[in-house]
Design an enzyme around this catalytic site. Structure first.
Site, PDB file in Angstrom:
ATOM      1  N   ASP A 451     -15.698 -25.488 -34.962  1.00  0.00           N
ATOM      2  CA  ASP A 451     -14.540 -26.382 -34.891  1.00  0.00           C
ATOM      3  C   ASP A 451     -14.816 -27.462 -33.856  1.00  0.00           C
ATOM      4  OD1 ASP A 451     -11.942 -27.472 -35.256  1.00  0.00           O
ATOM      5  OD2 ASP A 451     -11.146 -25.463 -35.662  1.00  0.00           O
ATOM      6  N   GLY A 477     -18.366 -28.521 -33.052  1.00  0.00           N
ATOM      7  CA  GLY A 477     -18.958 -29.463 -33.975  1.00  0.00           C
ATOM      8  C   GLY A 477     -17.936 -30.006 -34.960  1.00  0.00           C
ATOM      9  N   ASP A 478     -18.313 -31.050 -35.664  1.00  0.00           N
ATOM     10  CA  ASP A 478     -17.471 -31.694 -36.672  1.00  0.00           C
ATOM     11  C   ASP A 478     -18.087 -31.429 -38.035  1.00  0.00           C
ATOM     12  OD1 ASP A 478     -16.232 -33.446 -38.452  1.00  0.00           O
ATOM     13  OD2 ASP A 478     -15.952 -34.999 -36.932  1.00  0.00           O
ATOM     14  N   PHE A 479     -17.363 -30.713 -38.910  1.00  0.00           N
ATOM     15  CA  PHE A 479     -17.984 -30.317 -40.174  1.00  0.00           C
ATOM     16  C   PHE A 479     -18.202 -31.492 -41.128  1.00  0.00           C
ATOM     17  CE2 PHE A 479     -13.487 -28.563 -40.657  1.00  0.00           C
ATOM     18  CZ  PHE A 479     -12.979 -29.641 -41.373  1.00  0.00           C
ATOM     19  N   HIS A 497      -6.469 -28.577 -48.019  1.00  0.00           N
ATOM     20  CA  HIS A 497      -5.235 -29.318 -48.303  1.00  0.00           C
ATOM     21  C   HIS A 497      -4.989 -30.459 -47.317  1.00  0.00           C
ATOM     22  CE1 HIS A 497      -3.216 -26.061 -45.656  1.00  0.00           C
ATOM     23  NE2 HIS A 497      -3.307 -27.154 -44.939  1.00  0.00           N
ATOM     24  N   ASP A 498      -5.771 -30.512 -46.217  1.00  0.00           N
ATOM     25  CA  ASP A 498      -5.612 -31.597 -45.253  1.00  0.00           C
ATOM     26  C   ASP A 498      -6.201 -32.912 -45.746  1.00  0.00           C
ATOM     27  OD1 ASP A 498      -4.268 -30.185 -43.347  1.00  0.00           O
ATOM     28  OD2 ASP A 498      -6.032 -29.673 -42.169  1.00  0.00           O
ATOM     29  N   GLN A 548       1.056 -37.306 -43.589  1.00  0.00           N
ATOM     30  CA  GLN A 548       0.048 -37.047 -42.573  1.00  0.00           C
ATOM     31  C   GLN A 548      -1.326 -37.559 -42.951  1.00  0.00           C
ATOM     32  OE1 GLN A 548       0.617 -32.859 -42.390  1.00  0.00           O
ATOM     33  NE2 GLN A 548       2.519 -33.024 -41.260  1.00  0.00           N
TER      34      GLN A 548
END
Length: 590
Positions: A451, A477-479, A497-498, A548
Site C-alpha cells: 500500500d 508502494g503504488d500499485f 470499485h474505486d 469521488q
C-alpha cells in the site's frame, strides 16, 4: 391466490418481519406480502434438552422471538437439534452426521395478535410447526469439504442450503421444500387465512403484559386486525388500525417504508452525532446513567441530550430503564471506538466526508462527476477528498477500512479454497486485517500487504498479537507505478470499485504481468445483481463513486469478462452473506 383475500386485509396495516434472514424475506415477498424488517433481539439459547421434541423447541423459540418484537414495538437427527455451525469443523461435524441418512427439518411459527386493552398490551398467540423429511446421499469426505470451503454452510441451520449448492447433497425430500429453505409458506398461508376468515377461534392463548408504549403502533384492533408471525428464527408482524371507514379498502397502502426512507437521513445523523459525542463509549463503562449525568459528562445540554438518547433508544442503539440509559447489544458490539468489530471509523468517515459529498448530489448528477474534488493520498486512494486532508484524513480512512475489513475478512478468506497457494500479496491492503485472517486460515501462507507509503507508516497501531503476525509483512508502494511484490496469489478487496474502466484495465494488466502460470487473483467486491432491488447496496456505492473517483460497482458478468480479458481464464465465484462476491481467477498453467 390463496393469499389474495388476506393481503387485501393487510394492505392498510403495518406488517413487520422480525428476522434479518434474506431467505424469509424473499419467500414472503414472493407471496405478495408487504412488510418492514425489525430483527428480534431474543437470544437463541433455550436449553434444548428441556424440550420433548425438536418441533417444541422450534415453536418456543419462534414464540419468544415474536413476543420480543411485539413488546419492543409496544415499548433434528437422532434427537439432536442442529443450528448454524460456528466454524468449518462444526459444519463438517453436522454434515457428516447427516451424510447418507434421513433427518427432519422443523420450523416453528408463532402468530401474534396484538391488542390494547385497559392501557395494557394484550396478545393472542397461535402457533404451529411444519416438518419436512430430508434424505442425504452418501457423499465422500472430499465432497463434503468442498461444499464447506464454498462458505455456504456457515449461515445455514444444519450446515446446508437446499436452494443453492447444498441441493447436490440431497437425494430426496418428503414435505414442503420452502420449509427447508427457510419458511413453510403453504402452511403459513392456510393458517393466516384461517385467522382472517375463521370458522371459530381455535388454538389461541392470551397473554397480558404490564405496559403499553406512547406510540400508535398498536391500537384497539378487531379480531380481523393485528398479527405477528415467526419461524424458529423469527418473524413477527404487528399491524396498525386502518379505521372502520367502509371506504378503507379503496385507499392506497399506507407508505410506511417510503416515509421511513424520506426521513432516513435523520436517523443516520442521530447515530453519527451520538458516536461523535462518544455516548456509547461513556455508557460502556458507566451505565446506566440518567440523561442529566450523560449531558454533564459529554458537555451538552440536558434537554438536547435527552432527545438524542431517546432517538437512540427508538433506533435500537440504547436501552432505557428507570435507572437510566445503557448500550444495546448492537451498540456494544459495533459502536465502541475501540471495539474489536468497531464501525466507529466508518461512521466518522460518513459523517465527515460522505454526508458533505451527498449534499451536492443534484449538481453532480447533472454534470456527471464531482466538481472540484480531488482524492487525498494520491489518486490511488480515491475515497477521501480535500475536505479532510493530511494525517487525520488518512487515519480516518484507515479506521473506516479496518472496521469494514474486520467484518468481512473471515467470509472473504474462507469463501473459496486457497490452500494451494503459499504466498499472497494484498494490493491496497491498508491495515492488514484481511491479510492476518488469511494467515490464520492458511498457516502455510505468507502475505505481503502492498500500500501507499503514507498508509504503511500508520499500520502499527492496527496490528493484532499472535504467532500468525510473523506471516504478514508490509511493503510501501503504488500499485499503479511500482513493481509488484512476487506472489502466487494477488488479492484485491474493495479496490476495483474505486476506479473507472481505464484504470482497472491498467491495474489488471500489471497484475497479470506479475502473476506466474497457475497463479491466482482473489477479488472481493460489492457486485451488482441483475435484480435492482437486490443490488441496492452496490448501486448506492456506485452513486457515491460518482462523487469521488468515477469508479463504481460492476456486475458479476462484467467482472468475469474483465478478468478473462487479462488472461485469468478459470474464474470461480462465491457469494458471502448478502453483499460481497468473492472471485478467484487463475491463470492457466503452462
Amino acid at each position: 391466490r390463496m393469499m389474495y383475500p388476506v393481503i387485501r386485509k393487510l394492505q392498510h396495516k403495518r406488517v413487520v418481519l422480525a428476522s434479518a434472514s434474506p431467505r424469509r424475506q424473499e419467500i414472503l415477498s414472493q407471496a405478495g406480502l408487504r412488510f418492514e424488517v425489525v430483527p428480534s433481539r431474543f437470544k437463541e439459547k433455550l436449553n434444548k434438552s428441556s424440550f420433548p421434541t425438536p418441533h417444541a423447541y422450534a415453536i418456543e423459540t419462534a414464540k419468544q422471538k415474536a413476543l420480543d418484537v411485539a413488546r419492543r414495538m409496544h415499548q433434528t437427527i437422532e434427537g439432536l437439534i442442529l443450528e448454524k455451525p460456528v466454524d468449518k469443523q462444526d459444519a463438517y461435524w453436522m454434515l457428516s452426521r447427516l451424510n447418507g441418512k434421513e433427518h427432519s427439518v422443523f420450523t416453528g411459527v408463532a402468530i401474534i395478535h396484538c391488542f390494547s386493552q385497559d392501557g395494557q398490551l394484550d396478545v393472542e398467540i397461535s402457533q404451529f410447526y411444519e416438518e419436512t423429511v430430508v434424505m442425504f446421499s452418501q457423499l465422500s469426505e472430499e465432497l463434503l469439504w468442498e461444499y464447506i470451503h464454498s462458505g455456504e454452510p456457515m449461515d445455514k441451520a444444519g450446515g446446508y442450503g437446499i436452494q443453492a449448492l447444498g441441493g447436490m447433497l440431497v437425494e430426496s425430500i418428503h414435505g414442503d421444500f420452502l420449509n427447508v429453505v427457510g419458511f413453510p409458506l403453504n402452511h403459513f398461508c392456510k393458517k393466516l387465512a384461517e385467522l382472517y376468515f375463521p370458522p371459530g377461534a381455535v388454538g389461541l392463548q392470551r397473554v397480558k403484559h404490564d405496559s403499553i408504549p406512547a406510540v400508535d403502533t398498536f391500537e384497539n384492533l378487531s379480531e380481523e386486525e393485528g398479527a405477528g408471525l415467526d419461524r424458529g428464527g423469527a418473524q413477527a408482524r404487528g399491524t396498525q388500525d386502518a379505521g372502520h371507514d367502509r371506504t378503507a379498502e379503496s385507499l392506497p397502502p399506507f407508505p410506511t417504508g417510503l416515509l421511513e426512507l424520506i426521513a432516513g437521513f435523520q436517523a443516520s445523523k442521530a447515530l453519527f452525532t451520538a458516536c461523535k459525542l462518544k455516548v456509547f463509549d461513556l455508557l460502556q463503562h458507566e451505565a446506566p446513567l440518567q440523561a442529566v449525568d450523560i449531558a454533564s459528562k459529554i458537555d451538552t445540554s440536558e434537554h438536547g441530550t435527552g432527545r438524542l438518547l431517546d432517538v437512540c433508544v427508538a433506533l435500537g442503539l440504547l436501552e432505557k430503564t428507570e435507572r437510566g440509559y445503557s448500550n444495546s447489544d448492537l451498540a456494544a458490539l459495533y459502536l465502541l471506538s475501540d471495539g474489536e468489530f468497531s464501525l466507529h471509523g466508518f461512521i466518522e468517515l460518513n459523517d465527515e466526508h460522505t454526508w458533505a459529498a451527498f449534499t451536492h448530489l443534484e449538481s453532480d448528477v447533472r454534470e456527471g462527476s464531482s466538481r472540484g474534488h480531488r482524492a487525498v493520498g494520491d489518486e490511488a486512494e480515491g475515497l477521501l477528498q480535500d475536505s479532510c486532508p493530511g494525517r487525520d484524513a488518512r487515519l480516518c480512512f484507515m479506521r473506516a477500512k479496518h472496521g469494514l475489513a474486520k467484518l468481512t475478512a473471515h467470509q472473504v478468506a474462507t469463501a473459496l479454497d486457497l490452500s494451494r497457494f503459499t504466498s499472497a500479496c494484498h494490493l491496497g491492503g491498508c491495515t492488514g486485517a484481511l491479510a492476518h485472517k488469511l494467515a490464520r486460515e492458511y498457516p502455510r501462507l505468507t502475505v505481503t500487504v502492498f500500500d501507499l507509503p503514507e498508509v504503511i507508516e500508520h499500520v502499527t497501531c492496527f496490528q493484532p498479537s499472535g504467532p500468525q503476525t510473523e506471516q504478514v509483512s508490509f511493503v510501501p508502494g503504488d500499485f499503479f507505478k511500482d513493481s509488484l511484490p512476487e506472489a502466487d496469489l494477488y488479492v484485491l478487496s474493495g479496490i476495483l470499485h474505486d476506479w473507472p474502466d481505464e484504470k482497472v484495465h491498467r491495474l489488471l494488466s500489471r497484475i497479470s504481468g506479475s502473476c506466474k502460470p497457475g497463479g491466482g487473483l482473489l477479488v472481493a467486491e460489492v457486485a451488482l445483481d441483475e435484480d435492482p432491488r437486490a443490488a441496492r447496496p452496490g448501486l448506492l456505492r456506485s452513486l457515491s463513486r460518482l462523487l469521488q473517483t468515477q469508479g463504481g460497482e460492476r456486475s458479476l458478468t462484467k467482472s468475469r469478462q474483465l478478468l478473462q480479458l487479462h488472461g485469468f481464464t478459470d474464474v470461480q465465484v462465491a457469494r458471502t452473506g448478502d453483499v460481497l462476491h468473492v472471485v478467484l481467477a487463475t491463470r492457466p498453467a503452462t
